[in-house]
Scaffold this motif. Structure first.
Motif, PDB file in Angstrom:
ATOM      1  N   ALA A  63       0.833  -1.204   0.000  1.00  0.00           N
ATOM      2  CA  ALA A  63       0.000   0.000   0.000  1.00  0.00           C
ATOM      3  C   ALA A  63       0.871   1.259   0.000  1.00  0.00           C
ATOM      4  N   LYS A  64       1.955   1.221   0.755  1.00  0.00           N
ATOM      5  CA  LYS A  64       2.858   2.370   0.816  1.00  0.00           C
ATOM      6  C   LYS A  64       3.503   2.624  -0.547  1.00  0.00           C
ATOM      7  N   THR A  65       3.958   1.570  -1.206  1.00  0.00           N
ATOM      8  CA  THR A  65       4.589   1.705  -2.518  1.00  0.00           C
ATOM      9  C   THR A  65       3.598   2.236  -3.543  1.00  0.00           C
ATOM     10  N   VAL A  66       2.399   1.675  -3.554  1.00  0.00           N
ATOM     11  CA  VAL A  66       1.372   2.117  -4.502  1.00  0.00           C
ATOM     12  C   VAL A  66       0.989   3.563  -4.227  1.00  0.00           C
ATOM     13  N   SER A  67       0.876   3.919  -2.958  1.00  0.00           N
ATOM     14  CA  SER A  67       0.530   5.288  -2.587  1.00  0.00           C
ATOM     15  C   SER A  67       1.600   6.270  -3.052  1.00  0.00           C
ATOM     16  N   ASN A  68       2.852   5.909  -2.864  1.00  0.00           N
ATOM     17  CA  ASN A  68       3.937   6.784  -3.320  1.00  0.00           C
ATOM     18  C   ASN A  68       3.914   6.950  -4.839  1.00  0.00           C
ATOM     19  N   ASP A  69       3.725   5.848  -5.558  1.00  0.00           N
ATOM     20  CA  ASP A  69       3.656   5.914  -7.022  1.00  0.00           C
ATOM     21  C   ASP A  69       2.488   6.786  -7.480  1.00  0.00           C
ATOM     22  N   LEU A  70       1.344   6.603  -6.837  1.00  0.00           N
ATOM     23  CA  LEU A  70       0.164   7.395  -7.196  1.00  0.00           C
ATOM     24  C   LEU A  70       0.401   8.872  -6.915  1.00  0.00           C
ATOM     25  N   SER A  71       1.024   9.178  -5.790  1.00  0.00           N
ATOM     26  CA  SER A  71       1.318  10.577  -5.461  1.00  0.00           C
ATOM     27  C   SER A  71       2.242  11.200  -6.496  1.00  0.00           C
ATOM     28  N   LEU A  72       3.278  10.466  -6.888  1.00  0.00           N
ATOM     29  CA  LEU A  72       4.214  10.996  -7.894  1.00  0.00           C
ATOM     30  C   LEU A  72       3.525  11.202  -9.248  1.00  0.00           C
ATOM     31  N   LYS A  73       2.667  10.273  -9.633  1.00  0.00           N
ATOM     32  CA  LYS A  73       1.942  10.421 -10.905  1.00  0.00           C
ATOM     33  C   LYS A  73       0.975  11.600 -10.841  1.00  0.00           C
ATOM     34  N   THR A  74       0.329  11.774  -9.696  1.00  0.00           N
ATOM     35  CA  THR A  74      -0.603  12.893  -9.528  1.00  0.00           C
ATOM     36  C   THR A  74       0.148  14.216  -9.618  1.00  0.00           C
ATOM     37  N   ILE A  75       1.289  14.306  -8.948  1.00  0.00           N
ATOM     38  CA  ILE A  75       2.087  15.534  -8.997  1.00  0.00           C
ATOM     39  C   ILE A  75       2.546  15.800 -10.430  1.00  0.00           C
ATOM     40  N   SER A  76       2.970  14.757 -11.123  1.00  0.00           N
ATOM     41  CA  SER A  76       3.417  14.908 -12.514  1.00  0.00           C
ATOM     42  C   SER A  76       2.278  15.409 -13.400  1.00  0.00           C
ATOM     43  N   ALA A  77       1.083  14.855 -13.233  1.00  0.00           N
ATOM     44  CA  ALA A  77      -0.067  15.285 -14.030  1.00  0.00           C
ATOM     45  C   ALA A  77      -0.439  16.727 -13.711  1.00  0.00           C
ATOM     46  N   LEU A  78      -0.417  17.098 -12.432  1.00  0.00           N
ATOM     47  CA  LEU A  78      -0.726  18.478 -12.050  1.00  0.00           C
ATOM     48  C   LEU A  78       0.311  19.457 -12.609  1.00  0.00           C
ATOM     49  N   ARG A  79       1.576  19.061 -12.585  1.00  0.00           N
ATOM     50  CA  ARG A  79       2.635  19.909 -13.116  1.00  0.00           C
ATOM     51  C   ARG A  79       2.445  20.107 -14.632  1.00  0.00           C
ATOM     52  N   ALA A  80       2.153  19.004 -15.339  1.00  0.00           N
ATOM     53  CA  ALA A  80       1.940  19.097 -16.790  1.00  0.00           C
ATOM     54  C   ALA A  80       0.733  19.981 -17.096  1.00  0.00           C
ATOM     55  N   ASN A  81      -0.315  19.849 -16.314  1.00  0.00           N
ATOM     56  CA  ASN A  81      -1.518  20.654 -16.507  1.00  0.00           C
ATOM     57  C   ASN A  81      -1.218  22.132 -16.246  1.00  0.00           C
ATOM     58  N   ALA A  82      -0.473  22.417 -15.175  1.00  0.00           N
ATOM     59  CA  ALA A  82      -0.128  23.805 -14.858  1.00  0.00           C
ATOM     60  C   ALA A  82       0.757  24.404 -15.954  1.00  0.00           C
TER      61      ALA A  82
END
Length: 99
Positions: A63-82
């Motif tokens: 769960a910790k690994t998946v959560s970290n991966d999801l957080s990084l992907k979310t940040i990447s998507a938000l950065r690309a959108n911004a």
């Protein structure tokens, strides 16, 4: 007469003898069997608890690994959108005409 018959009947009746050593041996055997069963039950409980702990640790790590991966992907998507939003805004500001 009834007293003598009662007395004779009582004299003829045999009561079983109570052997304390046999009772003690039986109680000891019963107690030892109970202790052995308790030890077996504890061993099974301990094994089950250890297996459950390992499974929970594994689940937590996953769960910790998946959560970290999801957080990084979310940040990447938000950065690309911004970045896309700012690029569009720069393009709008740099436009010479409204059309």
């Amino acid at each position: 007469m009834s007293r003598t018959k009662t007395a004779e009947t009582i004299e003829n009746v045999e009561f079983p003898s109570f052997d304390a050593s046999k009772a003690t041996d039986q109680m000891r055997a019963f107690a030892e069997k109970g202790v052995e069963q308790s030890k077996e039950a504890y061993a099974k409980l301990k094994t089950g608890a250890e297996e459950t702990q390992k499974a929970l640790e594994s689940s937590y790590e996953t769960a910790k690994t998946v959560s970290n991966d999801l957080s990084l992907k979310t940040i990447s998507a938000l950065r690309a959108n911004a970045e896309a939003g700012f690029s569009h805004l720069e393009a709008l500001i740099g436009a010479k005409s409204l059309s």
